[in-house]
Write a protein that holds these residues in place. Structure first.
Motif, short mmCIF file in Angstrom:
data_model
loop_
_atom_site.label_atom_id
_atom_site.label_comp_id
_atom_site.label_asym_id
_atom_site.label_seq_id
_atom_site.Cartn_x
_atom_site.Cartn_y
_atom_site.Cartn_z
N ALA A 1 14.57 27.06 26.41
CA ALA A 1 15.12 26.09 25.46
C ALA A 1 15.68 24.85 26.17
O ALA A 1 15.74 23.78 25.58
CB ALA A 1 16.21 26.74 24.62
N THR A 2 16.08 25.01 27.43
CA THR A 2 16.64 23.85 28.16
C THR A 2 15.60 23.18 29.05
O THR A 2 15.93 22.30 29.83
CB THR A 2 17.85 24.26 29.03
N ASN A 3 14.32 23.61 28.94
CA ASN A 3 13.28 22.96 29.73
C ASN A 3 12.54 21.94 28.87
O ASN A 3 11.35 22.03 28.64
CB ASN A 3 12.29 24.01 30.26
N GLY A 4 13.27 20.98 28.37
CA GLY A 4 12.67 19.94 27.54
C GLY A 4 13.12 20.06 26.10
O GLY A 4 13.74 21.05 25.70
N PHE A 5 12.79 19.05 25.33
CA PHE A 5 13.25 18.97 23.94
C PHE A 5 12.59 20.07 23.10
O PHE A 5 11.39 20.30 23.20
CB PHE A 5 12.91 17.59 23.37
N VAL A 6 13.39 20.76 22.29
CA VAL A 6 12.89 21.87 21.46
C VAL A 6 12.78 21.40 20.02
O VAL A 6 13.75 20.90 19.45
CB VAL A 6 13.84 23.09 21.54
N ARG A 7 11.61 21.59 19.43
CA ARG A 7 11.42 21.26 18.02
C ARG A 7 11.56 22.52 17.19
O ARG A 7 11.89 23.58 17.69
CB ARG A 7 10.03 20.65 17.80
N GLY A 8 11.27 22.41 15.88
CA GLY A 8 11.37 23.56 14.99
C GLY A 8 10.32 24.61 15.31
O GLY A 8 9.26 24.31 15.86
N GLY A 9 10.63 25.85 14.98
CA GLY A 9 9.64 26.92 15.19
C GLY A 9 10.17 28.07 16.01
O GLY A 9 9.50 29.08 16.17
N GLY A 10 11.37 27.92 16.56
CA GLY A 10 12.04 29.04 17.24
C GLY A 10 11.20 29.73 18.28
O GLY A 10 10.64 29.11 19.18
N ALA A 11 11.11 31.08 18.13
CA ALA A 11 10.41 31.91 19.13
C ALA A 11 8.97 31.46 19.28
O ALA A 11 8.44 31.41 20.40
CB ALA A 11 10.45 33.37 18.70
N TYR A 12 8.32 31.10 18.17
CA TYR A 12 6.93 30.64 18.24
C TYR A 12 6.83 29.39 19.11
O TYR A 12 5.97 29.30 19.98
CB TYR A 12 6.38 30.34 16.84
N TYR A 13 7.73 28.42 18.88
CA TYR A 13 7.67 27.16 19.64
C TYR A 13 7.89 27.42 21.12
O TYR A 13 7.17 26.90 21.97
CB TYR A 13 8.73 26.18 19.09
#
Length: 1139
Positions: A281-293
């Motif tokens: 999660a801290t390796n770049g910007f996280v978008r929606g989609g949680g575990a899938y993303y």
């Protein structure tokens, strides 16, 4: 144009952005009104050159009053401009001051006034504005950023580092800016403007593209912090029904000691997963989609697509599981009060259905309402836990018969060890508890709704794991210290006289519960409602159970549609595309909510979740395992892009976490684990087969590269061996789509065997060619992959074909994976071409032999180059699909034909051809003439199955065995496997049988199957007179006839035109000439029905045989035949009969 302005140096250290922009606007004849600004894109119009840099004077062409006004405003904004010579400061003037036009982009809001830009024009934005999009958006293009903002006090086009250059297009965080390209900084400036209005032949970026800005409506968008968004959700999801109903039973079975171990083991798995989640999660910007993303962006769409689908489904079914848990508790209360509606099963269905409809209403109302509901539920849950803790300190006499005595050392000692009953074991108890530890991804699943996912997910998830674990351990120890395992509930079981044979803790506390054993009604082992009994106020525990179930159901009901929406947006499963659409300001997946509701309702109506519950746990565990594996895989791949801000992870611990998750899956339920593996594998294979067109820079790509690199380096340390020889071909195809027959034939014997590189020599103006190189590289490599060609595309720019060929032969490949065979198409139109091109073509062969390459020349009587046929790619695909090709209509552009035939490896670019077709689209398309139709048919002949026919090998000269190896490799492929090899060799008439036996022995030692060997004893017979005459007629235009000219004239002519055939040369090589003509006669006689002919290529001595004569030999040898390969190896063995 700005070039008309006076060029005098403005003062160092400051400039006024608005002034400069106004100046440009006034010069273009625009008045700066809002309507004008809306009517055209921001930045330069396409007619302006983006490359011409002029120094812009602040005062050029402006009235003196305006300058004075600007200087007064500068003075008011800040007096430090004199001192700030080393850096740059821009003052945005408030629009209310009247200096800026209504359309000026800098002054859109109150925050826009007096924004100080330092370090080259980047705002220092607060974290909130960075992630929410903010209310002030400044639009820049390359002009405004480089013409009018001076970097380090100097006019330069170079831009200083800033975040907007690194955004994705249409990012919802701010504008995407395009930094000046290298061409803009590096290319020489043009004196004259180009026709299209762009300098240097660059398709200048229109200003609208240059500032691909995307300003979402930030008003009303709900974004959560780490407490509300992650911590609360995770705690609610982890604290499930287990806490109130099953934890006391687990303590009874396993004892306090092993219960703590069970909780500890579950925590180890979830903590490792939490650490891994934090790292991703801290390796770049996280978008929606949680575990899938997280998984899809790390491991690629194959694993991500598989997990995304089952994780969304598991969350949907989990809604049903939690709602049924709630309904069961309500039905228990109804039963106690005798208020059942129909019967237990149907009551559960009715209450469950009503509950899930209410939950759906809360979810659809929006994330803000859902979040408020979660807070209320958390408060109830904490009050229930507090109620239990207070109750443990208030031992009432009325509760003693039920086994509750308050904190007693005797009870603690007795309950510390295990007492497994009813075939329960440590692992079965662990399997029952573990689902209570899941739910750690509840916060990550709504990553798109978090204000700062990078900070919130690690903090919230890990703190939630810590708090919930401490509560679980605390309650386990408390309940184990207060309540005995078995109790009757009978007040009369008090001990009056001391018993000698009673050693239980209850006996020491004056109670004897031995009368009901082994099956008692109360105590840790028997009563699931122990926590209600112990608590100070029992209804609050029921409220806690309701809160725990409903909060988990609500979290799952929100998570499932969000994950599914992210999955559908990526279009990994095209059938689910309709669920990608979001509604409202928060982009709510309403269709996903409805689908989740229907799935949950379906499982609620079943009302039997004992079978489905372990599958859900396994689905969650599978995603945990893959999150852990993602971190291990990304660390193993050593990709420079893997640099998480969260440092407290370790690749080997993550791998351990992944293995533990897989083990726990089997511990919980072995058949459910196998089913999960089968489903994940099936979805993985489906997505791999479909190959979605996405590129997320996954660690799978990084590891593929790393493996290829390591193996290439390892391979370079290995010496070549004849047994491992592979024909590694450099094919001079030009554009690969231009010569499909050449490509497919070579691919037939190199696929999965050797290297194949498609060489394309770009000639012409260097600047244009360099631009084409980069676009063609991506375009044609994609074309090769799309057409399932296992080949590489290698374009180069050179002055002529020979130079390009030399570059490719010397530099193409890597280490041991370098070409060793040059493959060219036969130059069919050589007699009509400029003979300098023929000289270049023949010199390619000489260069190849000099570099120790083998040479293969491929000739089809119809020709190879189909680039002059417009729309050829569409035609080919339609031909493959339909057996009838006679009615295919194609547009032919004859004007380009002369251009396309000038070089064997240079065809006009695809963009040129498509442009022409668009221009001619209004005219009526003409049907193909017969020649072009045949050419088109011939171009696809090697894509079909070849049937039972012959491959004729004319192995006349020993070149090391390449002439024999290529046909053998062809017969190993599926399309050629029914073909038989016939071998033709030269020999003497009186030794034909001996020669045949010798060749048969050699072929059997090489283990190459053949159907026939034919010895030709009449190769040296003089050819027919008419064929000799035809040859002489063919070479007549290329002869020097030096005997008929003066010596000086002849020498000068030979020097100027070295390709001409001299009388002396013709006489010297008469025998060789006759041999080529005679061989063609024999080929016509024996091999006219063969599918393909492979023949030894005659070699011409460099400097002795002219290009025209050598070309004439090849023409005479190969004319009017089936497809023929003229092959000459580099005279080093490529076959061996040694093991």
């Amino acid at each position: 144009m700005e070039g008309k302005q006076q060029q005098h140096q403005p003062p160092a250290g400051r400039a006024v952005m608005g002034a400069a922009s106004d100046e440009r606007r006034s010069e273009d004849g625009k008045d700066g009104a809002g309507c004008e600004t809306l009517g055209r894109p921001l930045g330069p119009t396409p007619s302006q050159s983006r490359f011409q840099v002029d120094l812009v004077a602040e005062g050029a062409g402006r009235p003196a009053e305006e300058l004075r006004k600007a200087s007064r405003e500068d003075g008011a904004a800040g007096k430090g401009s004199e001192e700030a010579k080393g850096r740059f400061r821009v003052n945005f003037v408030d629009p209310s001051a009247g200096d800026e036009s209504p359309g000026e982009p800098g002054g859109g809001s109150s925050e826009g006034g007096n924004v100080s830009f330092q370090n080259g024009g980047d705002t220092v934005m607060s974290e909130g504005s960075l992630h929410s999009g903010g209310h002030h958006h400044y639009y820049y293009d390359t002009h405004t950023n480089t013409y009018y903002l001076r970097t380090f006090g100097h006019n330069t086009m170079d831009a200083v580092p800033r975040i907007d250059y690194y955004r994705h297009t249409a990012a919802d965080l701010g504008e995407k800016l395009i930094r000046p390209s290298l061409a803009e900084l590096h290319d020489e400036l043009d004196k004259e403007p180009f026709e299209d209005g762009y300098a240097n032949g660059d398709e200048g970026t229109p200003a609208g593209e240059a500032t691909a800005s995307y300003t979402p409506d930030s008003k009303g968008v709900v974004k959560f912090g780490w407490i509300k968004g992650v911590l609360v959700r995770c705690m609610l999801n982890i604290w499930g029904v287990m806490l109130f109903i099953r934890l006391s039973w687990i303590v009874g079975q396993a004892g306090i000691g092993l219960s703590v171990v069970v909780i500890g083991m579950a925590t180890v798995v979830t903590t490792i997963t939490g650490l891994s989640t934090s790292a991703i999660a801290t390796n770049g910007f996280v978008r929606g989609g949680g575990a899938y993303y997280l998984i899809s962006r790390s491991l690629g769409p194959e694993f991500g697509g598989a997990i995304g689908l089952i994780f969304a489904f598991a969350n949907a079914v989990a809604v049903a599981m939690y709602v049924v848990g709630f309904a069961e508790t309500v039905v228990e209360l109804l039963k106690e009060n005798g208020a059942l509606m129909i019967d237990e099963m149907n009551d559960i269905r009715i209450i469950g259905a009503i509950t899930v409809v209410i939950l759906l209403g809360i979810s659809v109302a929006g994330m803000e309402w859902e979040s408020k509901a979660q807070i209320v539920l958390l408060v109830i849950l904490i009050l229930a836990i507090g109620d239990f803790v207070i109750g443990t300190f208030i031992p009432l006499d009325s509760k003693k018969p039920k086994g509750f005595f308050g904190y007693k050392a005797e009870i603690f000692m007795e309950n510390f060890g295990p007492d497994f009953r009813h075939e329960e074991t440590f692992f079965s108890v662990f399997a029952i508890f573990f689902p209570a530890a899941t739910g750690i991804l509840a916060g990550a699943n709504i990553s798109g709704d978090l204000a700062d996912p990078q900070s919130a997910i690690p903090k919230g998830t890990l703190l939630a794991i810590l708090i919930t674990t401490l509560v679980y351990v605390g309650i386990a120890v408390s309940v184990g210290s207060c309540v005995v395992r078995d109790a009757t509930g009978n007040v009369n079981d008090t001990i009056v006289t001391e018993l000698t044979n009673c050693t239980a803790a209850a006996c020491k506390l004056n109670y004897d519960f031995s009368s009901c054993q082994p099956v008692c009604q109360y105590g840790l082992m028997n009563n699931f409602q122990v926590m209600s009994m112990v608590s100070g106020f029992a209804p609050l525990i029921s409220a806690g159970i309701f809160s725990a179930t409903l909060s988990s159901a609500l979290a799952s009901l929100v998570s499932a549609p969000k994950i599914f929406q992210a999955l559908c947006k990526d279009n990994i499963y095209p059938g689910f595309q309709m669920f990608a659409r979001g509604y409202g300001k928060n982009n709510e997946p309403l269709r996903g909510y409805l689908l989740t509701f229907l799935i949950a309702l379906g499982f609620i109506l079943i009302a039997e979740l004992n079978v489905i519950a372990p599958i859900i746990s396994n689905f969650f565990l599978a995603s945990y395992a893959l999150i852990n594996f993602s971190v291990f895989h990304a660390s193993l791949a050593k990709s420079p892009g893997w640099r998480p801000a969260f440092k407290y992870y370790n690749m080997w611990i993550s791998l351990l976490g992944a293995i533990l998750c897989c083990i726990v899956m089997f511990v919980i339920n072995w058949w459910a684990a196998l089913l999960t593996y089968v489903i994940v594998l099936g979805l993985y294979i489906y997505v791999t087969y479909k190959k979605p067109d996405v590129n997320w820079g996954s660690s799978t790509q990084a590891l593929t590269y790393l493996n290829a690199l390591q193996h290439s380096i390892r391979l370079s340390g290995v010496e070549d061996h004849v047994k491992n020889f592979r024909p590694q071909c450099l094919i001079m195809t030009g554009a690969p789509s231009a010569r499909p027959a050449l490509l497919h034939l070579v691919h037939a014997f190199t696929k999965n065997v050797g290297l194949m590189i498609c060489g394309h020599v770009h000639m012409g103006p260097r600047r244009q060619a360099m631009k084409e190189l980069s676009t063609d590289l991506a375009k044609y490599q994609r074309w090769l992959i799309k057409n399932k060609m296992k080949a590489f595309y290698a374009p180069v720019h050179a002055e002529d074909l020979r130079d390009g060929g030399q570059y490719l032969m010397q530099a193409a490949g890597l280490g041991r994976m370098r070409p060793n065979t040059l493959v060219v198409g036969f130059k069919k139109n050589w007699r009509q071409s400029d003979m300098r091109d023929v000289e270049t073509y023949i010199n390619l062969f000489h260069d190849a032999f000099d570099i120790q390459y083998g040479v293969v020349v491929i000739r089809l009587k119809e020709g190879l180059d189909i680039s002059h046929l417009q729309g050829q790619e569409e035609l080919l695909s339609s031909q493959e699909k339909s057996p009838c090709t006679k009615d295919v209509i194609v547009k032919v552009d004859y004007s380009k034909k002369a251009e396309t035939d000038t070089s064997v490896a240079f065809a006009p670019s695809f963009s040129e051809r498509t442009t022409t077709s668009r221009k001619d689209s209004k005219s009526q398309p003409s049907p193909l003439n017969l020649t072009d139709q045949r050419l088109l048919d011939a171009s696809t002949q090697f894509q079909k199955k070849q049937g039972k026919s012959n491959i004729d090998v004319w192995w006349l000269f020993d070149d090391g065995g390449l002439t024999l190896l290529i046909p053998y490799l062809l017969t190993t492929k599926k399309k050629w496997k029914d073909c038989r090899i016939r071998v033709f060799i030269g020999g003497k008439i009186n030794r034909i049988d001996h020669d045949r036996r010798a060749m048969a022995t050699l072929l059997s030692k090489f283990r190459i199957d053949f159907s026939d060997i034919m010895v030709l004893g009449d190769i040296n017979t003089k050819p027919k007179k008419e064929n000799i005459a035809a040859f002489e007629e063919m070479i007549e235009p290329f002869r020097l006839h030096e005997d008929d000219k003066e010596q000086e004239v002849a020498d000068k002519m030979k020097e100027d035109e070295p390709w001409r055939i001299t009388d002396n040369e013709l006489e010297l090589y008469k025998t060789k000439t006759y041999r080529q003509i005679r061989l063609n006669e024999l080929l016509q006689e024996h091999s006219s029905t063969a599918n393909i002919i492979v023949m030894s290529l005659p070699v011409a001595r460099k400097g002795a045989v002219s290009s025209a004569l050598y070309m004439a030999w090849l023409e005479a040898l190969s004319k009017d035949l089936p497809p023929i390969l003229l092959v000459r190896g580099n005279h080093q063995s490529v076959l061996t009969f040694y093991s």
